[in-house]
Motif scaffolding. Structure first.
Motif, PDB file in Angstrom:
ATOM      1  N   ASN A  16       0.822  -1.211   0.000  1.00 18.51           N
ATOM      2  CA  ASN A  16       0.000   0.000   0.000  1.00 18.51           C
ATOM      3  C   ASN A  16       0.854   1.259   0.000  1.00 18.51           C
ATOM      4  N   ARG A  17       2.011   1.182   0.608  1.00 22.75           N
ATOM      5  CA  ARG A  17       2.911   2.336   0.569  1.00 22.75           C
ATOM      6  C   ARG A  17       3.381   2.582  -0.864  1.00 22.75           C
ATOM      7  N   GLY A  18       3.754   1.526  -1.568  1.00 23.97           N
ATOM      8  CA  GLY A  18       4.182   1.673  -2.957  1.00 23.97           C
ATOM      9  C   GLY A  18       3.081   2.221  -3.841  1.00 23.97           C
ATOM     10  N   VAL A  19       1.879   1.673  -3.696  1.00 26.05           N
ATOM     11  CA  VAL A  19       0.739   2.157  -4.484  1.00 26.05           C
ATOM     12  C   VAL A  19       0.417   3.598  -4.105  1.00 26.05           C
ATOM     13  N   GLY A  20       0.474   3.915  -2.820  1.00 26.62           N
ATOM     14  CA  GLY A  20       0.179   5.268  -2.361  1.00 26.62           C
ATOM     15  C   GLY A  20       1.169   6.293  -2.879  1.00 26.62           C
ATOM     16  N   TYR A  61      -6.858   8.807  -7.710  1.00 23.29           N
ATOM     17  CA  TYR A  61      -5.949   9.319  -6.677  1.00 23.29           C
ATOM     18  C   TYR A  61      -6.459   8.991  -5.280  1.00 23.29           C
ATOM     19  N   TYR A  62      -7.698   9.342  -4.979  1.00 20.11           N
ATOM     20  CA  TYR A  62      -8.143   9.119  -3.605  1.00 20.11           C
ATOM     21  C   TYR A  62      -8.526   7.682  -3.336  1.00 20.11           C
ATOM     22  N   LEU A  63      -8.920   6.921  -4.354  1.00 20.19           N
ATOM     23  CA  LEU A  63      -9.234   5.517  -4.110  1.00 20.19           C
ATOM     24  C   LEU A  63      -7.971   4.671  -3.943  1.00 20.19           C
ATOM     25  N   LEU A  64      -6.971   4.917  -4.774  1.00 21.79           N
ATOM     26  CA  LEU A  64      -5.729   4.140  -4.657  1.00 21.79           C
ATOM     27  C   LEU A  64      -4.891   4.585  -3.458  1.00 21.79           C
ATOM     28  N   GLY A  65      -5.078   5.810  -2.998  1.00 25.73           N
ATOM     29  CA  GLY A  65      -4.318   6.308  -1.859  1.00 25.73           C
ATOM     30  C   GLY A  65      -4.967   6.056  -0.515  1.00 25.73           C
ATOM     31  N   GLY A  66      -6.146   5.439  -0.492  1.00 25.21           N
ATOM     32  CA  GLY A  66      -6.869   5.227   0.765  1.00 25.21           C
ATOM     33  C   GLY A  66      -6.133   4.355   1.763  1.00 25.21           C
ATOM     34  N   VAL A 106     -16.627  -3.961   2.980  1.00 23.77           N
ATOM     35  CA  VAL A 106     -17.050  -5.217   2.340  1.00 23.77           C
ATOM     36  C   VAL A 106     -18.277  -4.963   1.472  1.00 23.77           C
ATOM     37  N   MET A 107     -19.235  -4.197   2.006  1.00 28.15           N
ATOM     38  CA  MET A 107     -20.428  -3.878   1.212  1.00 28.15           C
ATOM     39  C   MET A 107     -20.062  -3.003   0.009  1.00 28.15           C
ATOM     40  N   LEU A 108     -19.173  -2.044   0.230  1.00 25.42           N
ATOM     41  CA  LEU A 108     -18.732  -1.170  -0.852  1.00 25.42           C
ATOM     42  C   LEU A 108     -18.003  -1.965  -1.931  1.00 25.42           C
ATOM     43  N   PHE A 109     -17.166  -2.906  -1.516  1.00 26.14           N
ATOM     44  CA  PHE A 109     -16.423  -3.733  -2.467  1.00 26.14           C
ATOM     45  C   PHE A 109     -17.366  -4.626  -3.267  1.00 26.14           C
ATOM     46  N   TYR A 110     -18.371  -5.165  -2.609  1.00 24.53           N
ATOM     47  CA  TYR A 110     -19.364  -5.978  -3.310  1.00 24.53           C
ATOM     48  C   TYR A 110     -20.054  -5.149  -4.397  1.00 24.53           C
ATOM     49  N   GLY A 111     -20.463  -3.943  -4.042  1.00 19.74           N
ATOM     50  CA  GLY A 111     -21.091  -3.053  -5.015  1.00 19.74           C
ATOM     51  C   GLY A 111     -20.134  -2.654  -6.131  1.00 19.74           C
ATOM     52  N   ALA A 112     -18.872  -2.428  -5.788  1.00 13.61           N
ATOM     53  CA  ALA A 112     -17.876  -2.045  -6.794  1.00 13.61           C
ATOM     54  C   ALA A 112     -17.649  -3.180  -7.783  1.00 13.61           C
ATOM     55  N   ILE A 137     -12.136   3.067 -14.974  1.00 15.75           N
ATOM     56  CA  ILE A 137     -12.208   3.755 -13.683  1.00 15.75           C
ATOM     57  C   ILE A 137     -12.903   2.881 -12.646  1.00 15.75           C
ATOM     58  N   LYS A 138     -13.864   2.079 -13.074  1.00 16.77           N
ATOM     59  CA  LYS A 138     -14.534   1.195 -12.121  1.00 16.77           C
ATOM     60  C   LYS A 138     -13.605   0.061 -11.672  1.00 16.77           C
ATOM     61  N   THR A 139     -12.721  -0.365 -12.558  1.00 17.67           N
ATOM     62  CA  THR A 139     -11.722  -1.363 -12.170  1.00 17.67           C
ATOM     63  C   THR A 139     -10.766  -0.778 -11.136  1.00 17.67           C
ATOM     64  N   LEU A 140     -10.326   0.458 -11.365  1.00 13.96           N
ATOM     65  CA  LEU A 140      -9.466   1.130 -10.380  1.00 13.96           C
ATOM     66  C   LEU A 140     -10.198   1.346  -9.065  1.00 13.96           C
ATOM     67  N   MET A 141     -11.490   1.631  -9.141  1.00 10.89           N
ATOM     68  CA  MET A 141     -12.296   1.792  -7.942  1.00 10.89           C
ATOM     69  C   MET A 141     -12.303   0.492  -7.140  1.00 10.89           C
ATOM     70  N   SER A 142     -12.537  -0.617  -7.800  1.00 12.17           N
ATOM     71  CA  SER A 142     -12.560  -1.914  -7.116  1.00 12.17           C
ATOM     72  C   SER A 142     -11.198  -2.241  -6.515  1.00 12.17           C
ATOM     73  N   LEU A 143     -10.142  -1.965  -7.273  1.00  6.66           N
ATOM     74  CA  LEU A 143      -8.786  -2.215  -6.773  1.00  6.66           C
ATOM     75  C   LEU A 143      -8.494  -1.365  -5.542  1.00  6.66           C
ATOM     76  N   GLY A 144      -8.853  -0.083  -5.599  1.00  6.84           N
ATOM     77  CA  GLY A 144      -8.612   0.804  -4.460  1.00  6.84           C
ATOM     78  C   GLY A 144      -9.357   0.361  -3.211  1.00  6.84           C
ATOM     79  N   ILE A 145     -10.600  -0.057  -3.376  1.00  5.70           N
ATOM     80  CA  ILE A 145     -11.383  -0.529  -2.227  1.00  5.70           C
ATOM     81  C   ILE A 145     -10.785  -1.829  -1.688  1.00  5.70           C
TER      82      ILE A 145
END
Length: 179
Positions: A16-20, A61-66, A106-112, A137-145
């Motif tokens: 996560n540090r590397g991705v961030g 940015y904000y999803l991958l940096g979470g 978990v619920m957010l990831f299921y929806g993503a 962008i939805k793939t990045l969203m799922s990855l970030g979550i």
């Protein structure tokens, strides 16, 4: 078992540090896109894709940096009583609140995942004049979550270990996190 959990925590923190760190540079990309937008409008040839692309970049940015933000304790926290509590009481409270966050994620990831699979299966596009595909962008969203979920599990393990009197603080071992 304790060593396996420590290894998991180190891996998640390092990843996560590397991705961030990489995600931090997306702000510069977004600034470049918005600068291009300003210049193109000034020249008289505005582009239809720049604002949406800036929005997608900011979302990435904000999803991958979470996860990185969580491990740096950079999220907002109400500190009315918390700062005066003992480390053990803070860890117990953190473990409970992390469980609440875990449930939400978990619920957010299921929806993503559901939204991402829909976008891929049906070639979903945004309702704008540019009409970009939404699958990337939805793939990045799922990855970030997902990365945030991994970080939450690592944080939960740290809180439980601290509450049991066997703390493992990754921040005290920065040599384990070198990229």
């Amino acid at each position: 078992m304790y060593n396996a959990i420590q290894t998991y925590i180190r891996f998640v923190y390092k990843f996560n540090r590397g991705v961030g760190v990489l995600a931090m540079y997306l702000v510069l990309v977004m600034m470049g896109i918005l600068l291009f937008s300003s210049i193109s409008k000034g020249v008289g040839t505005p582009q239809i894709w720049v604002i949406e692309m800036a929005q997608f970049t900011m979302a990435a940015y904000y999803l991958l940096g979470g996860g990185y933000s969580m491990q740096m304790d950079a999220h907002v926290r109400m500190d009315v009583f918390y700062g005066n509590w003992s480390a053990k009481r803070q860890a117990i409270t953190d473990a409970f609140t992390v469980l609440c966050l875990l449930t939400y994620l978990v619920m957010l990831f299921y929806g993503a995942l559901s939204s991402t699979s829909y976008a891929i299966e049906y070639g979903q596009r945004n309702y704008s004049s540019w009409r970009p595909p939404l699958a990337p962008i939805k793939t990045l969203m799922s990855l970030g979550i997902f990365l945030m979920l991994l970080q939450v599990l690592a944080t939960f393990a740290q809180n439980v270990a601290e509450a049991m009197g066997k703390p493992f603080d990754v921040k005290r071992h920065p040599e384990d996190l070198s990229i």
